[in-house]
Design an enzyme around this catalytic site. Structure first.
Site, PDB file in Angstrom:
ATOM      1  N   ARG A   1     -13.695   2.826  -5.671  1.00  0.00           N
ATOM      2  CA  ARG A   1     -12.759   1.942  -6.349  1.00  0.00           C
ATOM      3  C   ARG A   1     -12.146   0.866  -5.298  1.00  0.00           C
ATOM      4  O   ARG A   1     -11.958   1.265  -4.241  1.00  0.00           O
ATOM      5  CB  ARG A   1     -11.427   2.777  -6.626  1.00  0.00           C
ATOM      6  CG  ARG A   1     -10.408   1.988  -7.585  1.00  0.00           C
ATOM      7  CD  ARG A   1      -9.450   2.909  -8.048  1.00  0.00           C
ATOM      8  NE  ARG A   1      -8.354   1.952  -8.885  1.00  0.00           N
ATOM      9  CZ  ARG A   1      -7.424   1.364  -8.211  1.00  0.00           C
ATOM     10  NH1 ARG A   1      -7.283   1.434  -6.771  1.00  0.00           N
ATOM     11  NH2 ARG A   1      -6.555   0.715  -8.884  1.00  0.00           N
TER      12      ARG A   1
ATOM     13  N   LYS B   1      -6.145   0.076   1.882  1.00  0.00           N
ATOM     14  CA  LYS B   1      -4.856   0.986   1.964  1.00  0.00           C
ATOM     15  C   LYS B   1      -4.316   1.121   3.292  1.00  0.00           C
ATOM     16  O   LYS B   1      -4.850   0.783   4.503  1.00  0.00           O
ATOM     17  CB  LYS B   1      -5.006   2.144   1.171  1.00  0.00           C
ATOM     18  CG  LYS B   1      -5.456   2.397  -0.078  1.00  0.00           C
ATOM     19  CD  LYS B   1      -5.448   3.665  -0.940  1.00  0.00           C
ATOM     20  CE  LYS B   1      -5.419   3.209  -2.308  1.00  0.00           C
ATOM     21  NZ  LYS B   1      -5.584   4.787  -3.186  1.00  0.00           N
TER      22      LYS B   1
HETATM   23  C1  7PJ Z   1      -5.672   4.565  -6.759  1.00  0.00           C
HETATM   24  C2  7PJ Z   1      -5.804   4.605  -8.129  1.00  0.00           C
HETATM   25  C3  7PJ Z   1      -6.812   5.625  -6.317  1.00  0.00           C
HETATM   26  C4  7PJ Z   1      -7.632   6.241  -8.351  1.00  0.00           C
HETATM   27  C5  7PJ Z   1      -4.663   3.022  -7.372  1.00  0.00           C
HETATM   28  C6  7PJ Z   1      -4.202   0.936  -4.708  1.00  0.00           C
HETATM   29  C7  7PJ Z   1      -3.268   1.499  -5.264  1.00  0.00           C
HETATM   30  N1  7PJ Z   1      -6.597   5.134  -9.153  1.00  0.00           N
HETATM   31  N2  7PJ Z   1      -4.980   3.710  -8.449  1.00  0.00           N
HETATM   32  N3  7PJ Z   1      -7.659   6.411  -7.214  1.00  0.00           N
HETATM   33  N4  7PJ Z   1      -5.235   3.789  -6.095  1.00  0.00           N
HETATM   34  N5  7PJ Z   1      -8.222   6.872  -9.418  1.00  0.00           N
HETATM   35  O1  7PJ Z   1      -5.088   0.483  -5.130  1.00  0.00           O
HETATM   36  O2  7PJ Z   1      -4.221   0.622  -3.491  1.00  0.00           O
HETATM   37  O3  7PJ Z   1      -7.100   5.660  -4.907  1.00  0.00           O
HETATM   38  S1  7PJ Z   1      -3.253   1.811  -6.876  1.00  0.00           S
END
Ligand code: 7PJ
Length: 268
Positions: free
Chosen positions: A247, A213
């Site tokens: 994640r 990010k």
């Molecule tokens: C996240 C997400 C996060 C959860 C994305 C990216 C943007 N879901 N979906 N937490 N980020 N729960 O992966 O940079 O931080 S999309």
């Protein structure tokens, strides 16, 4: 939790899964399934499939398009891999189809804001991740503003947990996520990272997404494809503050960080 973006415009990996020889976006199921298989072999417990790009300023996608992108892939992964499939969506229609196709976790960046979502999930056994976001993806990075980001994100998650319980989603099905990068400046993100331990009061497992990010990119001054070391450094800090699910785009390296954290935590 490994990330599988079924979107053409994901900032870090979506376009790689585009079927060759096509101009409009069509997901290459074989490539995406291979990506999922690799992540599972590397140690992923979850794969998170998303068909709506939620990066700052991303275009909106129709429900039908979202379904077309994710459902065949969820069905294919569920049929062939021993992994918990998570669907990154806010749409109750997509949630329902995804669960019917084998998904077991709903990852909703809008924390069940769309009418019908909580009611639908109450009647299932699905796990649900409630994430904080200030504003909407199209505008959220314009002027993020908080009195105290930690207290406001905490209060929001606390109220969404209460709402979920009222709607009939049991506490042991819930996860919470402060939503790094979703309507937050770099400084807000680090304030949250530094105070992640505060969220343990809610007694709900904490999921975090830090991978590649801009909060990493801005401090290491590197483009998206060179942010692994920075992402792992942030992951280590999050683990030390109690994060339970990470994640990530980079499962193997993240599993190494998790194993080191486990060894450290169990040392006497
Ligand atoms: C996240 C997400 C996060 C959860 C994305 C990216 C943007 N879901 N979906 N937490 N980020 N729960 O992966 O940079 O931080 S999309």
């Amino acid at each position: 939790m490994g990330i599988i973006n079924a979107t053409p415009d994901s900032f870090s990996d979506g376009a790689e899964l585009q079927r060759s020889g096509t101009t409009s976006f069509q997901l290459d199921i074989d490539k995406a399934l291979f990506r999922a298989e690799t992540m599972v072999a590397e140690g992923a417990t979850f794969v998170d499939v998303g068909g709506e790009s939620t990066r700052p300023g991303a275009a909106t996608v129709s429900e039908q398009e979202e379904l077309d992108r994710v459902i065949p892939l969820i069905a294919a992964i569920s049929a062939s891999l021993d992994v918990c499939v998570s669907i990154d969506t806010s749409s109750p229609v997509v949630m329902k189809e995804a669960l019917d196709s084998g998904a077991q976790l709903i990852n909703d960046i809008r924390a069940l804001a769309i009418p019908g979502a909580a009611e639908l999930l109450a009647s299932t056994k699905a796990a649900v991740c409630l994430m904080h976001m200030q504003g909407a993806p199209s505008t959220m990075q314009k002027t993020p503003s908080y009195g105290s980001v930690v207290l406001e994100v905490f209060d929001f998650l606390k109220s969404r947990v209460a709402y979920s319980l009222e709607c009939g989603i049991e506490q042991d099905r819930l996860l919470i996520d402060p939503g790094f990068g979703f309507g937050k400046t770099v400084q807000h993100n680090y304030q949250l990272l530094k105070n992640l331990g505060y969220f343990s009061q809610l007694e709900i497992p904490l999921l975090v997404g830090l991978s590649r990010k801009s909060m990493i990119g801005e401090v290491v001054a590197r483009p998206v494809e060179q942010r692994l070391a920075g992402s792992i450094a942030a992951t280590t800090l999050a683990l030390a503050s109690g994060a339970r699910i990470i994640r990530t785009h980079d499962v193997a390296a993240t599993m190494d960080a998790i194993r080191v954290n486990l060894a450290y935590s169990s040392a006497e």
